[in-house]
Design an enzyme around this catalytic site. Structure first.
Site, PDB file in Angstrom:
ATOM      1  N   HIS A  42      -1.442   0.122   0.416  1.00  0.00           N
ATOM      2  CA  HIS A  42      -1.200  -1.307   0.587  1.00  0.00           C
ATOM      3  C   HIS A  42      -0.100  -1.748  -0.380  1.00  0.00           C
ATOM      4  O   HIS A  42       0.271  -1.007  -1.286  1.00  0.00           O
ATOM      5  CB  HIS A  42      -2.445  -2.119   0.210  1.00  0.00           C
ATOM      6  CG  HIS A  42      -3.701  -1.754   0.909  1.00  0.00           C
ATOM      7  ND1 HIS A  42      -4.191  -2.471   1.967  1.00  0.00           N
ATOM      8  CD2 HIS A  42      -4.609  -0.761   0.677  1.00  0.00           C
ATOM      9  CE1 HIS A  42      -5.346  -1.957   2.358  1.00  0.00           C
ATOM     10  NE2 HIS A  42      -5.614  -0.914   1.599  1.00  0.00           N
ATOM     11  N   GLU A 124      -3.622   0.033  -3.789  1.00  0.00           N
ATOM     12  CA  GLU A 124      -2.686  -1.094  -3.786  1.00  0.00           C
ATOM     13  C   GLU A 124      -1.515  -0.777  -4.705  1.00  0.00           C
ATOM     14  O   GLU A 124      -1.716  -0.386  -5.855  1.00  0.00           O
ATOM     15  CB  GLU A 124      -3.372  -2.371  -4.300  1.00  0.00           C
ATOM     16  CG  GLU A 124      -4.484  -2.876  -3.418  1.00  0.00           C
ATOM     17  CD  GLU A 124      -4.009  -3.705  -2.241  1.00  0.00           C
ATOM     18  OE1 GLU A 124      -2.785  -3.912  -2.078  1.00  0.00           O
ATOM     19  OE2 GLU A 124      -4.877  -4.165  -1.480  1.00  0.00           O
ATOM     20  N   HIS A 160      -1.501   0.368   5.449  1.00  0.00           N
ATOM     21  CA  HIS A 160      -2.414  -0.643   5.992  1.00  0.00           C
ATOM     22  C   HIS A 160      -1.957  -1.047   7.394  1.00  0.00           C
ATOM     23  O   HIS A 160      -2.775  -1.272   8.288  1.00  0.00           O
ATOM     24  CB  HIS A 160      -2.445  -1.846   5.044  1.00  0.00           C
ATOM     25  CG  HIS A 160      -3.603  -2.758   5.242  1.00  0.00           C
ATOM     26  ND1 HIS A 160      -3.678  -3.963   4.608  1.00  0.00           N
ATOM     27  CD2 HIS A 160      -4.731  -2.672   5.991  1.00  0.00           C
ATOM     28  CE1 HIS A 160      -4.799  -4.574   4.953  1.00  0.00           C
ATOM     29  NE2 HIS A 160      -5.455  -3.814   5.796  1.00  0.00           N
ATOM     30  N   ASP A 170       1.837  -4.143   5.386  1.00  0.00           N
ATOM     31  CA  ASP A 170       2.011  -3.336   4.179  1.00  0.00           C
ATOM     32  C   ASP A 170       1.679  -1.860   4.408  1.00  0.00           C
ATOM     33  O   ASP A 170       0.901  -1.552   5.296  1.00  0.00           O
ATOM     34  CB  ASP A 170       1.190  -3.923   3.019  1.00  0.00           C
ATOM     35  CG  ASP A 170      -0.299  -4.092   3.306  1.00  0.00           C
ATOM     36  OD1 ASP A 170      -0.650  -4.529   4.408  1.00  0.00           O
ATOM     37  OD2 ASP A 170      -1.095  -3.785   2.424  1.00  0.00           O
TER      38      ASP A 170
END
Length: 184
Positions: A42, A124, A160, A170
């Site tokens: 992400h 992330e 993602h 993303d």
């Protein structure tokens, strides 16, 4: 695992030795017998398009102050997390042990299976769809992916956008998949 350090494997709960540990309350149990087969990449920045602050950490800890930025009231009530967060300088933070289900993917589908949070690890990257990621982030992500693949039966590393097509973009057009795949 610091920007320059190396990981030393996972403990029984799925905490990566060497990663900075900050416990998020936003997780639950994976389905019994569910193996981790997928890594989902992400991007995130809070406030949007700003880097280096506490916004992402505060979001994952349910401590985001709605008055701190005009964007925050819209997301302050979200209960989300990710297993890992890689800052711009390559620092690796773990919020949820891999044995637990972090709340990162939302409505998702991969290889015909729904609910990707059940069988994935979320990573992330501090960034956005509008700026390139840094070398330190690719280095940390590569080391993390190698550790995950050595410890779990990982079948794929995806964005993602690959599991929530039409809903998410993303890690975005500035994530260099060819570079990452060459590194791992």
């Amino acid at each position: 695992m610091s920007a320059s350090g190396s990981a030393q494997g996972f403990d029984a709960a799925g905490r990566l030795q060497g990663a900075r540990q900050i416990a998020s309350p936003n997780f639950d149990e994976r389905p019994v017998g569910e193996a981790i087969r997928l890594v989902v990449v992400h991007n995130i920045s809070l406030p949007p398009h700003e880097f280096g602050g506490r916004g992402v950490i505060d979001l994952f800890l349910n401590r985001l102050d709605p008055g701190a930025h005009p964007f925050y009231p819209a997301i302050a009530g979200l209960r989300v997390s990710s297993h890992f967060y890689i800052r711009r300088d390559g620092e690796l933070i773990q919020f949820v042990p891999c044995a637990q289900r972090a709340w990162h993917a939302g409505a998702s589908r991969w290889n015909g299976r729904e609910r990707c949070n059940d069988f994935s690890v979320g990573v992330e990257l501090e960034g956005s769809d509008f700026v390139p990621f840094r070398a330190a982030q690719y280095e940390t992500l590569t080391r993390l992916a190698r550790e995950l693949m050595a410890h779990y039966p990982i079948e794929a590393v995806v964005g993602h956008s690959d599991i929530a097509s039409g809903r998410k973009t993303d890690p975005g057009p500035f994530f260099d998949w060819a570079r990452f795949r060459a590194l791992i």
